[in-house]
Design a protein around this motif. Structure first.
Motif, PDB file in Angstrom:
ATOM      1  N   LYS A   1      -4.886   9.054  -2.684  1.00  0.00           N
ATOM      2  CA  LYS A   1      -6.107   9.574  -2.050  1.00  0.00           C
ATOM      3  C   LYS A   1      -6.078  11.096  -1.961  1.00  0.00           C
TER       4      LYS A   1
ATOM      5  N   ALA B   1       2.537  12.115  14.163  1.00  0.00           N
ATOM      6  CA  ALA B   1       2.263  13.522  13.881  1.00  0.00           C
ATOM      7  C   ALA B   1       0.779  13.807  14.130  1.00  0.00           C
ATOM      8  N   GLN B   2       0.473  15.061  14.354  1.00  0.00           N
ATOM      9  CA  GLN B   2      -0.930  15.421  14.522  1.00  0.00           C
ATOM     10  C   GLN B   2      -1.701  15.083  13.250  1.00  0.00           C
ATOM     11  N   GLU B   3      -2.922  14.589  13.415  1.00  0.00           N
ATOM     12  CA  GLU B   3      -3.757  14.124  12.297  1.00  0.00           C
ATOM     13  C   GLU B   3      -3.006  13.072  11.487  1.00  0.00           C
ATOM     14  N   ASP B   4      -2.473  12.096  12.220  1.00  0.00           N
ATOM     15  CA  ASP B   4      -1.779  11.014  11.513  1.00  0.00           C
ATOM     16  C   ASP B   4      -1.923   9.716  12.309  1.00  0.00           C
ATOM     17  N   VAL B   5      -1.322   8.663  11.810  1.00  0.00           N
ATOM     18  CA  VAL B   5      -1.508   7.330  12.379  1.00  0.00           C
ATOM     19  C   VAL B   5      -0.193   6.569  12.318  1.00  0.00           C
TER      20      VAL B   5
ATOM     21  N   GLU C   1      -8.930   6.416   6.573  1.00  0.00           N
ATOM     22  CA  GLU C   1      -9.397   5.769   5.348  1.00  0.00           C
ATOM     23  C   GLU C   1      -8.395   4.695   4.950  1.00  0.00           C
TER      24      GLU C   1
ATOM     25  N   ASN D   1       0.811  -1.222   0.000  1.00  0.00           N
ATOM     26  CA  ASN D   1       0.000   0.000   0.000  1.00  0.00           C
ATOM     27  C   ASN D   1       0.841   1.266   0.000  1.00  0.00           C
TER      28      ASN D   1
ATOM     29  N   GLN E   1       4.593  16.368   3.310  1.00  0.00           N
ATOM     30  CA  GLN E   1       3.268  15.735   3.406  1.00  0.00           C
ATOM     31  C   GLN E   1       2.330  16.360   2.378  1.00  0.00           C
TER      32      GLN E   1
ATOM     33  N   GLY F   1      -1.154   4.347  -1.655  1.00  0.00           N
ATOM     34  CA  GLY F   1      -2.584   4.591  -1.406  1.00  0.00           C
ATOM     35  C   GLY F   1      -2.873   5.978  -0.860  1.00  0.00           C
ATOM     36  N   ARG F   2      -2.058   6.386   0.107  1.00  0.00           N
ATOM     37  CA  ARG F   2      -2.263   7.681   0.742  1.00  0.00           C
ATOM     38  C   ARG F   2      -2.094   8.837  -0.244  1.00  0.00           C
TER      39      ARG F   2
ATOM     40  N   ARG G   1     -13.851   3.580   5.281  1.00  0.00           N
ATOM     41  CA  ARG G   1     -13.604   4.640   6.264  1.00  0.00           C
ATOM     42  C   ARG G   1     -14.140   4.264   7.635  1.00  0.00           C
TER      43      ARG G   1
ATOM     44  N   ALA H   1      -2.639   1.753   9.106  1.00  0.00           N
ATOM     45  CA  ALA H   1      -1.602   2.757   9.344  1.00  0.00           C
ATOM     46  C   ALA H   1      -0.992   3.276   8.042  1.00  0.00           C
ATOM     47  N   ASP H   2      -1.226   2.587   6.921  1.00  0.00           N
ATOM     48  CA  ASP H   2      -0.798   3.101   5.611  1.00  0.00           C
ATOM     49  C   ASP H   2      -1.832   4.057   5.017  1.00  0.00           C
ATOM     50  N   GLY H   3      -2.925   4.243   5.735  1.00  0.00           N
ATOM     51  CA  GLY H   3      -4.024   5.059   5.201  1.00  0.00           C
ATOM     52  C   GLY H   3      -3.906   6.521   5.585  1.00  0.00           C
ATOM     53  N   LEU H   4      -4.894   7.282   5.143  1.00  0.00           N
ATOM     54  CA  LEU H   4      -4.902   8.727   5.334  1.00  0.00           C
ATOM     55  C   LEU H   4      -5.852   9.088   6.480  1.00  0.00           C
ATOM     56  N   VAL H   5      -5.347   9.932   7.396  1.00  0.00           N
ATOM     57  CA  VAL H   5      -6.198  10.434   8.486  1.00  0.00           C
ATOM     58  C   VAL H   5      -6.712  11.813   8.099  1.00  0.00           C
ATOM     59  N   MET H   6      -8.030  11.974   8.173  1.00  0.00           N
ATOM     60  CA  MET H   6      -8.636  13.274   7.919  1.00  0.00           C
ATOM     61  C   MET H   6      -9.604  13.560   9.061  1.00  0.00           C
TER      62      MET H   6
ATOM     63  N   LYS I   1      -0.734  16.139   2.312  1.00  0.00           N
ATOM     64  CA  LYS I   1      -1.971  16.575   2.962  1.00  0.00           C
ATOM     65  C   LYS I   1      -2.005  18.088   3.185  1.00  0.00           C
TER      66      LYS I   1
END
Lengths: 406, 104
Positions: free
Chosen positions: A376, B14-18, B63, A369, A399, A372-373, B70, B53-58, A401
């Motif tokens: 997205k 980090a803030q807003e992260d996983v 996700e 993966n 980042q 993936g991020r 989600r 943990a490979d996903g995106l935190v919003m 984001k």
């Protein structure tokens, strides 16, 4: 007699999600789902991958199992063929001669694999449904010679699955490279090289002359012996019912951006439907993609219940081959300027920017993966029609984001 | 019964992260929300067992990187297709610079 309710023709992802979304939108009337398959709607992506390779995943993954069907109160008619849509009386006809009235109709008939039209084309197997997968699984025995015609996603995924099972695999693509449609060349090259590394014989840029039961004859005279031949040369939308009923057809059942066909009481969703997409240059799109089928069904369900939802979800799809995962969001075609990011070793993300700097899509590939991020975030940027900083896009230490908040 | 396990240092996330945390054959995901609180859930998506943990935190959403399932990581609630099974959550606490989760 009860009021006619909503009738859904088809048994795939779009049909299943329509049932779920209709109820989620508090629709209390009847839902009748008519599918020509004998199985409840099931997930199709595993058919070319896990359902073949993984003995623990041989059973179809039902999208609507018995308990969900009961809780949603859907009247499911399996193994039934719809023979006609009678628009003037708002009914559909079934092959047993019966008719079902509808208030609104959703056509979610999907797409069927194209057949090879060369001599002997009938010797090539195709993949569409679970029973095709069961047959391929029987054929993919160790050391068998498997020849796959077509370097698109289905062909490559089947080549990967056959190779993993120890078959001798040859893949033949007539175009100058694999994945010509919609996948940028640098990413297609990584896929190509991965297949080569796994021992797949890649024959590129050579056409098919004809097939015999156990051989593929190429236009350059070569003959490729095969225990099993598979054609993965694309799919054609199932439009016959709609066309016979006089609905507009344009690379699929032509819908407006609300997923409504040329008949206001008939909607379409999934692989069979085309619609104009305002964020993708207003072009008419037809998507053969899992998530798009879900999203189109959600749009159609809302609008069948009187909503006015415009379908503008960003197209997104993925493919898994060997240990690689590929994802594409938006459109590479609409963004001729490429920004490259290397988020991890062996991974690659390409961002597709238009001349005005707006991002139109992103394509990525990597182990597991890894991408993936990033894909997205890119998808969210495309949806915002953002003009992200090319420097940040290209810099893997930054980042992505942060670009969303700009 | 409680079993507090040290999962990571505050600054690891980090803030807003996983961040992924593996312990005793089980994998967890540790989240740091935009308002600087820590949360923990099972580490694998309930759809196809992918590492979240490979996903995106919003905000409060994680996700899945694979098929976009989600979850609200503060409650574990599944937030729509293709996921329908909620994620298990675990209590967290911060002591000094360390983040602990209660896996009992």
């Amino acid at each position: 007699m009860n009021e006619p309710g909503i009738v859904i023709v088809g048994g795939g992802m779009a049909a299943a999600r329509a049932c779920i979304n209709l109820r989620a939108n508090d629709y209390l009337g009847s839902i009748i789902l008519v599918s020509e398959e004998n199985l409840l709607p099931y997930d199709r992506p595993p058919l070319s991958k896990a359902s073949i390779v993984d003995a623990a995943a041989h059973e179809p993954v039902l999208l609507l199992d018995e308990s969900i069907v009961a809780s949603l109160n859907v009247d499911v008619r399996l193994g039934q063929q719809v023979t006609a849509i009678n628009r003037s009386e708002k009914t559909i006809s079934l092959n047993d001669g019966s008719k079902i009235p509808y208030s609104k109709l959703l056509i979610a008939t999907g797409a069927k694999p194209r057949k090879l039209n060369c001599p002997g084309g009938e010797f090539a197997l195709t993949l569409r449904d679970h029973k095709d997968t069961v047959l391929l699984r029987e054929k993919f025995q160790p050391h068998k010679k498997i020849t796959v015609i077509g370097g698109g996603f289905i062909g490559l995924e089947l080549a990967s699955s056959a190779s993993k099972l120890g078959c001798h695999v040859t893949l033949i693509e007539a175009q100058p490279r694999i994945l010509m449609r919609g996948v940028p060349e640098p990413i297609a090259k990584i896929v190509h090289d991965r297949h080569l590394a796994a021992g797949v014989t890649m024959i590129i840029g050579t056409g098919i002359s004809h097939l015999t039961e156990n051989a593929v004859h190429l236009t350059d005279g070569r003959v490729i012996a095969a225990d099993t031949i598979i054609a993965g040369i694309g799919a054609a939308p199932e439009t016959k019912l709609a066309a016979d009923a006089g609905l507009a057809i344009e690379n699929g059942i032509a819908c407006n951006a609300q997923m409504q066909t040329s008949d206001p009481d008939i909607y379409a969703a999934g692989d069979c439907a085309s619609f104009p997409h305002e964020l993708m240059g207003g072009k008419r799109l037809r998507l053969e993609a899992w998530r798009s089928a879900q999203e189109q069904a959600a749009t159609a369900a809302a609008n069948m219940l009187g909503g006015a939802k415009t379908h503008n979800n960003i197209p997104w799809f993925w493919s898994d081959q060997f240990d690689l995962s590929l994802q594409i969001a938006g459109s590479a075609e609409l963004g001729p300027n490429t920004i490259t990011r290397v988020p991890a070793e062996g991974a690659l993300v390409l961002f597709h920017l238009a001349d005005d700097g707006s991002i139109k899509g992103a394509s990525g590939i990597g182990i597991g993966n890894a991408i993936g991020r990033d894909i997205k975030v890119a998808e969210m940027l495309v949806a915002k029609n953002a003009k992200p900083s090319p420097e940040i896009l290209a810099d893997p230490t930054q980042q992505l984001k942060t670009l969303l908040k700009a | 019964m409680t079993q507090w396990i040290e999962a990571c240092a505050k600054d690891d996330v980090a803030q807003e992260d996983v961040k992924r945390f593996d312990h005793a054959g089980h994998t967890y995901a540790i989240y740091r929300s935009p308002d600087d609180k820590f949360y923990a859930t099972d580490g694998l998506c309930t759809h196809e067992k992918i590492h979240l943990a490979d996903g995106l935190v919003m905000d409060h959403i994680i996700e899945c990187p694979k098929h976009n399932g989600r979850f609200d990581y503060t409650t574990g609630a599944a937030k729509g297709a293709p996921v329908c099974v909620n994620l298990k959550t675990y209590p967290t606490k911060v002591e000094g610079i360390k983040v602990f989760i209660n896996i009992a």
